[in-house]
Structure formats: C-alpha cells, structure tokens
Design an enzyme around this catalytic site. Structure first.
Site, mmCIF file in Angstrom:
data_model
loop_
_atom_site.group_PDB
_atom_site.id
_atom_site.type_symbol
_atom_site.label_atom_id
_atom_site.label_comp_id
_atom_site.label_asym_id
_atom_site.label_seq_id
_atom_site.Cartn_x
_atom_site.Cartn_y
_atom_site.Cartn_z
ATOM 1 N N HIS A 5 0.769 -1.377 -0.081
ATOM 2 C CA HIS A 5 0.012 0.084 0.034
ATOM 3 C C HIS A 5 1.019 1.227 -0.046
ATOM 4 O O HIS A 5 2.093 1.333 0.622
ATOM 5 C CB HIS A 5 -0.837 -0.048 1.316
ATOM 6 C CG HIS A 5 -2.036 1.015 0.979
ATOM 7 N ND1 HIS A 5 -1.961 2.260 1.512
ATOM 8 C CD2 HIS A 5 -3.303 0.620 0.759
ATOM 9 C CE1 HIS A 5 -3.092 2.856 1.383
ATOM 10 N NE2 HIS A 5 -4.160 2.207 0.843
ATOM 11 N N ASP A 56 -7.912 -5.225 -0.057
ATOM 12 C CA ASP A 56 -8.478 -5.876 -0.914
ATOM 13 C C ASP A 56 -8.173 -7.303 -0.907
ATOM 14 O O ASP A 56 -8.601 -8.505 -1.578
ATOM 15 C CB ASP A 56 -7.857 -5.453 -2.477
ATOM 16 C CG ASP A 56 -8.511 -3.964 -2.742
ATOM 17 O OD1 ASP A 56 -9.787 -4.047 -2.647
ATOM 18 O OD2 ASP A 56 -7.757 -3.320 -3.181
HETATM 19 N N1 ACO Z 1 4.071 -7.665 -5.011
HETATM 20 C C1 ACO Z 1 5.221 -7.756 -5.246
HETATM 21 N N2 ACO Z 1 6.388 -6.719 -4.679
HETATM 22 C C2 ACO Z 1 5.699 -5.427 -4.412
HETATM 23 C C3 ACO Z 1 4.346 -5.525 -4.353
HETATM 24 C C4 ACO Z 1 3.444 -6.526 -4.521
HETATM 25 N N3 ACO Z 1 2.270 -6.680 -4.271
HETATM 26 N N4 ACO Z 1 4.090 -4.067 -4.084
HETATM 27 C C5 ACO Z 1 4.928 -3.558 -3.949
HETATM 28 N N5 ACO Z 1 6.193 -4.398 -4.350
HETATM 29 C C6 ACO Z 1 7.610 -3.877 -4.261
HETATM 30 C C7 ACO Z 1 7.987 -3.196 -5.646
HETATM 31 O O1 ACO Z 1 8.305 -4.225 -6.682
HETATM 32 C C8 ACO Z 1 9.220 -2.576 -5.098
HETATM 33 O O2 ACO Z 1 10.228 -3.225 -5.062
HETATM 34 P P1 ACO Z 1 11.555 -2.483 -5.344
HETATM 35 O O3 ACO Z 1 11.985 -1.561 -4.340
HETATM 36 O O4 ACO Z 1 12.710 -3.852 -5.335
HETATM 37 O O5 ACO Z 1 11.632 -1.865 -6.814
HETATM 38 C C9 ACO Z 1 8.646 -2.049 -3.789
HETATM 39 O O6 ACO Z 1 7.723 -3.096 -3.188
HETATM 40 C C10 ACO Z 1 8.020 -0.518 -3.581
HETATM 41 O O7 ACO Z 1 6.801 -0.899 -4.443
HETATM 42 P P2 ACO Z 1 6.294 0.410 -5.127
HETATM 43 O O8 ACO Z 1 5.467 0.121 -6.485
HETATM 44 O O9 ACO Z 1 7.211 1.666 -5.365
HETATM 45 O O10 ACO Z 1 5.274 1.029 -4.273
HETATM 46 P P3 ACO Z 1 3.818 2.038 -4.509
HETATM 47 O O11 ACO Z 1 3.633 2.508 -3.186
HETATM 48 O O12 ACO Z 1 4.162 2.876 -5.634
HETATM 49 O O13 ACO Z 1 2.643 1.092 -4.764
HETATM 50 C C11 ACO Z 1 0.824 -0.381 -4.753
HETATM 51 C C12 ACO Z 1 1.805 0.674 -4.047
HETATM 52 C C13 ACO Z 1 0.430 0.215 -6.250
HETATM 53 C C14 ACO Z 1 -0.262 -0.645 -3.930
HETATM 54 C C15 ACO Z 1 1.481 -1.989 -4.708
HETATM 55 O O14 ACO Z 1 2.090 -2.379 -3.361
HETATM 56 C C16 ACO Z 1 0.865 -2.834 -5.575
HETATM 57 O O15 ACO Z 1 1.132 -2.687 -6.798
HETATM 58 N N6 ACO Z 1 0.329 -3.554 -5.025
HETATM 59 C C17 ACO Z 1 -0.539 -4.613 -5.568
HETATM 60 C C18 ACO Z 1 -1.866 -3.925 -6.321
HETATM 61 C C19 ACO Z 1 -2.845 -3.823 -4.870
HETATM 62 O O16 ACO Z 1 -2.896 -4.638 -4.261
HETATM 63 N N7 ACO Z 1 -3.397 -2.678 -5.118
HETATM 64 C C20 ACO Z 1 -4.447 -2.098 -4.011
HETATM 65 C C21 ACO Z 1 -4.116 -1.167 -3.392
HETATM 66 S S1 ACO Z 1 -5.203 -0.853 -1.873
HETATM 67 C C22 ACO Z 1 -6.442 0.324 -2.576
HETATM 68 O O17 ACO Z 1 -6.125 0.782 -3.720
HETATM 69 C C23 ACO Z 1 -7.586 0.008 -2.084
#
Ligand code: ACO
Length: 440
Positions: A312, A370
């Site tokens: 998140h 979610d």
């Molecule tokens: N699975 C694996 N790795 C992940 C995940 C995941 N679900 N989420 C983040 N990471 C990793 C990224 O690859 C990144 O790794 P790195 O530092 O080695 O490059 C690090 O964690 C940071 O990730 P970001 O994408 O920079 O984090 P951001 O805050 O931009 O994204 C998000 C948040 C979009 C929710 C992300 O965690 C994600 O894509 N999750 C899966 C989709 C999801 O569940 N969305 C619902 C969110 S809740 C809502 O909107 C109600």
C-alpha cells in the site's frame, strides 16, 4: 482551509545557491508535519518534483486521519474498528458527510431521503438496453453517474445548499444503478428498490430476487456487506478521491466529479485490485495450489507479477481494514458453511509465508483491504466484475465529503501541478517538404 492555529512559529530553512529562505511549518491536529511551499517558486524560482505525489499534501482536510506507520485509520476522529463494529453503513456515510454521528431522528430522516431517491428516472432505465451484455459495470456506473446531471440539473448551481439532497440522491441511485447493471448483464428482469429494506438489504434484494424462486435476504450477508462498505468509506487523498477533488476544483458539478472518481477507481492498482486478487487465487488453485511459486515470482525483479492484495502506498505496517476484513471473512464463511473454501485457504497460506519473507518484510508489504474482501463478495454471490462496483458504493460517501469540503474551502485553487520539462530545447520549424527521416 489552513487555520492559523496549525501554522507554527518555527520556520523551515532552505538554502539554494547559497541563499537561505524561510518557509512556514504546519502541524496538523494529529501531529503530522508539513513544509508550506506555496511561496517557494515565487521566492526561489524552484518548484518541487514529486512523481506520484508521494510526498505532497494537496489540501488540509478534517475528514479522515490515517497513520500508515502505526496502522491507524479514523473517520472524523472515530476509530475504524469501532465504526465497523457498531454502525450501519448509512450512519458512517452521515458521519463522513456531516462530521458528526447522527441521532436516531437524523438517521431516520437520512434513511427517508435515501428511500425517496432510490428509483431511477425511467428514461435512464432504458440506457441499460443499449449496453452490450458484456459491458463492464464500471463503465456503466461512470457514464450513468455522469448522466445524472442531465436529469437533475436544478441543484448544481448552489450545491452546498442542496448537498444533503444531492448526496442522498447519489448514494441511493448508485446502489440502484449497480444492481440494475448486474441484472441487465444476465438478461434478467430488473428488481426495483423497496422502502421497507435497509440500504444493504435493498441492494442484495435488487441483485438476487427472482421471479422463479423465493429469495430471502440473509442477515449474515447484510452484516458483512455493511462492514465492507464502512471499511471502504474513505481513505483520505487516494487516487480516486484526489481525482474527484481535482476535477471538482475546476468548479465542475458533483455528479461529473464522482463519475471521474469512479473511472480512477477502476484501475487494477486501485479499486480493481479486489477482482485481481480473486483471479490470482483462482489461478493458483487451478494450477495445483503451489502458492510458494507465486511468492517467488513476486520477488523476481525480472518478472512483472505482483502479489495482488499486498502493499500500500501509505500503510507501511498492517492495514487496519484488512485485519477486520479477515475476521469478517472467517465469520461469514463459517456462517455459510464455506469455511473450507480453497481460495480462503490459499489466501491464508500466502499471507503467512509472505509475512515471514525478507523481501516483503524489508519493503513493508502487508495484506491490504483488498486481500480478503473479494472472498467475502464471492461467498455472498457477487460476481467478480462487480467487485470494483462494490468498492465504489462504499467509497461514495468519502468522495462526496471531500468534494463538499473542497468546494467550501476558500484555499481551493484549480488543481494544476507543474513539471520539469525535459524535451527538446526550442528549435527552428522545418516545413513538410524539407523534412527528412534522419532529422528527428
Ligand atoms: N508484490 C511484490 N512486490 C511488490 C508489491 C507486491 N504486491 N508491491 C510493491 N512491491 C515492491 C515493488 O516491486 C518495489 O520493489 P523494489 O523496491 O525492489 O523496486 C517496492 O515493493 C515498492 O513498490 P512501489 O510500487 O514503489 O510502491 P507504491 O507505493 O508505488 O505502490 C501499490 C503501492 C500500487 C499498492 C503496490 O504495492 C502494488 O502494486 N500492490 C499490488 C496491487 C494492489 O493490491 N493494489 C491495491 C492497493 S489498496 C487500494 O487501492 C484500495
């Protein structure tokens, strides 16, 4: 509006090219700190660069407080755990919109407004006949909500005076539109809303009532739906809420702003994630249940796969909503004799392994709202392509509360970020006759 009492005596010192500037420091009611940079460009010629607004406060708001490090979420000062335990969705919607919990009389009046506005204009009902049967309900939802202003234009010029009526109309009609879009996708007759049902019972009845077999609204399902909608009620400046505020900042009407918010919510990184979680769990189940393989894929930097339902933008510890939903999920599934649901088992195993894995620990990746919500919706019988619609129903009071706050705030300016231009520097125009392929 930024009240003077939140602007501290302290100034933040910033030195650029050897010259020092002083900027105001703001501290919110729960101790959140910000540097007020509104005069930065005028003073220094510099802007701030913050892709994805990771570190940018776009407004001051009295609606929701969340602390991503401590896993706290409060609506208007009330803990989400208390609201989910003791309130109905409509009570929480009232709280978000008005800033205080309603008395019995106020809640009854609000319920009467919702009942009054539940029907759709029959001309709008005909819209459903023109969508293809496989139209995504989110596309129907956003276009229908955008169309509401054509049917009810009378209040949009003085919205704050009529906000209760407009909010009740939206809350009530969005529920009807959502259920109708599902019935139409099946080719089934529409079931109209009833005055004698609660908000959630009414929705379930419009979804599942049938002319060929008796349907009784199940109180366990009503309670679960109430909880899910409350937990989705607001989440401060998330993508869809910021969209509602941004669109509304151009002084566009409430219906059009909410329609834009619905479109933003549709994305798989935002509201579309609950559908993506079930798709992922089903895929793992169909391929033999080897969930550990998916954990490895999620960790592989060369693989674009992400463990959906994890991570998140603001929660860097547990999402308080996911804990409540996980408990609700257990309760609902055992009450419905579905405790051995294979997708629930896979979800729990994934969670257990991920929470102990260095990759997830280092990046503060925990289950989000979610991760378990889709399992409950699936148990209730709500189809997957309606999951994001359910999220929209829950988030609607938050969107309206933010739109109202934004509209009423003398500090509101049209949302218009700046950029750092990195394209070609100014160059001579070349006429079409003289252009050559290599000149690009
Ligand atoms: N699975 C694996 N790795 C992940 C995940 C995941 N679900 N989420 C983040 N990471 C990793 C990224 O690859 C990144 O790794 P790195 O530092 O080695 O490059 C690090 O964690 C940071 O990730 P970001 O994408 O920079 O984090 P951001 O805050 O931009 O994204 C998000 C948040 C979009 C929710 C992300 O965690 C994600 O894509 N999750 C899966 C989709 C999801 O569940 N969305 C619902 C969110 S809740 C809502 O909107 C109600």
């Amino acid at each position: 509006m930024l009240d003077d009492k939140y602007v501290t005596e302290k100034k933040v010192e910033i030195t650029i090219d050897g010259k020092t500037y002083y900027l105001p420091m703001v501290v919110g009611s729960e101790g959140e700190k910000a540097v007020d940079i509104r005069s930065l460009r005028a003073q220094t010629g510099c802007i701030t660069l913050d892709s994805g607004y990771m570190n940018t406060g776009s407004c001051c708001s009295k609606i929701t407080f969340l602390d991503g490090e401590k896993g706290i979420l409060n609506y208007r000062g009330y803990r989400i755990e208390d609201l989910a335990e003791h309130c109905s969705f409509i009570e929480v919607a009232y709280l978000l919109l008005h800033g205080y919990l309603p008395t019995v009389g106020e809640l009854n009046y609000f319920g009467q407004l919702l009942a009054k506005f539940a029907l759709l204009h029959e001309d709008m009902v005909h819209f459903f006949d023109r969508y293809p049967p496989n139209a995504h309900p989110m596309s129907i939802l956003s276009s229908m909500v955008g169309s509401l202003v054509s049917f009810y234009p009378e209040m949009v010029n003085n919205p704050l005076e009529n906000i209760d009526l407009m909010a009740s109309r939206l809350l009530s009609k969005l529920r009807t539109i959502a259920a109708f879009s599902y019935r139409k996708s099946l080719g089934h007759p529409l079931v109209y809303p009833r005055h004698d049902y609660s908000y959630c019972a009414n929705f379930l009845n419009m979804m599942f009532e049938s002319p060929v077999r008796p349907y009784e609204v199940n109180p366990v399902e009503v309670a679960a739906l109430n909880k899910l909608l409350i937990l989705h009620g607001d989440h401060e400046q998330n993508c869809s809420t910021s969209t509602v505020r941004m669109v509304g900042s151009a002084r566009v009407n409430l219906y059009a702003s909410i329609s834009a918010g619905i479109s933003a919510l549709w994305g798989p990184l935002h509201g579309g994630a609950n559908q993506a979680v079930i798709e992922m769990l089903e895929q793992i189940h169909l391929k033999g249940g080897d969930y550990k393989k998916y954990i490895e894929r999620a960790k592989d930097p060369k693989d674009s796969f992400r463990l959906v339902g994890f991570g998140h933008r603001v929660y860097k510890s547990h999402d308080p909503r996911s804990r409540i939903i996980k408990r609700a999920c257990d309760d609902v599934l055992s009450a419905m004799n579905m405790a051995s649901d294979p997708l629930l088992a896979i979800a729990k195993e994934l969670e257990e392994v991920a929470l102990k894995d260095e990759y997830f620990i280092e990046r503060n990746l925990y289950p989000n709202v979610d991760f378990y919500s889709g399992i409950i919706y699936r148990a209730i019988g709500i189809p997957m392509n309606m999951f994001t619609v359910m999220f929209a129903l829950g988030r609607l009071p938050g969107w309206i509360a933010h739109w109202k706050e934004m509209w009423d705030d003398p500090d509101t300016r049209i949302g218009r970020p700046r950029q750092i231009y990195t394209g070609p520097c100014q160059r001579e125009f070349v006429s079409i006759e003289e252009r050559k392929l290599g000149d690009r």
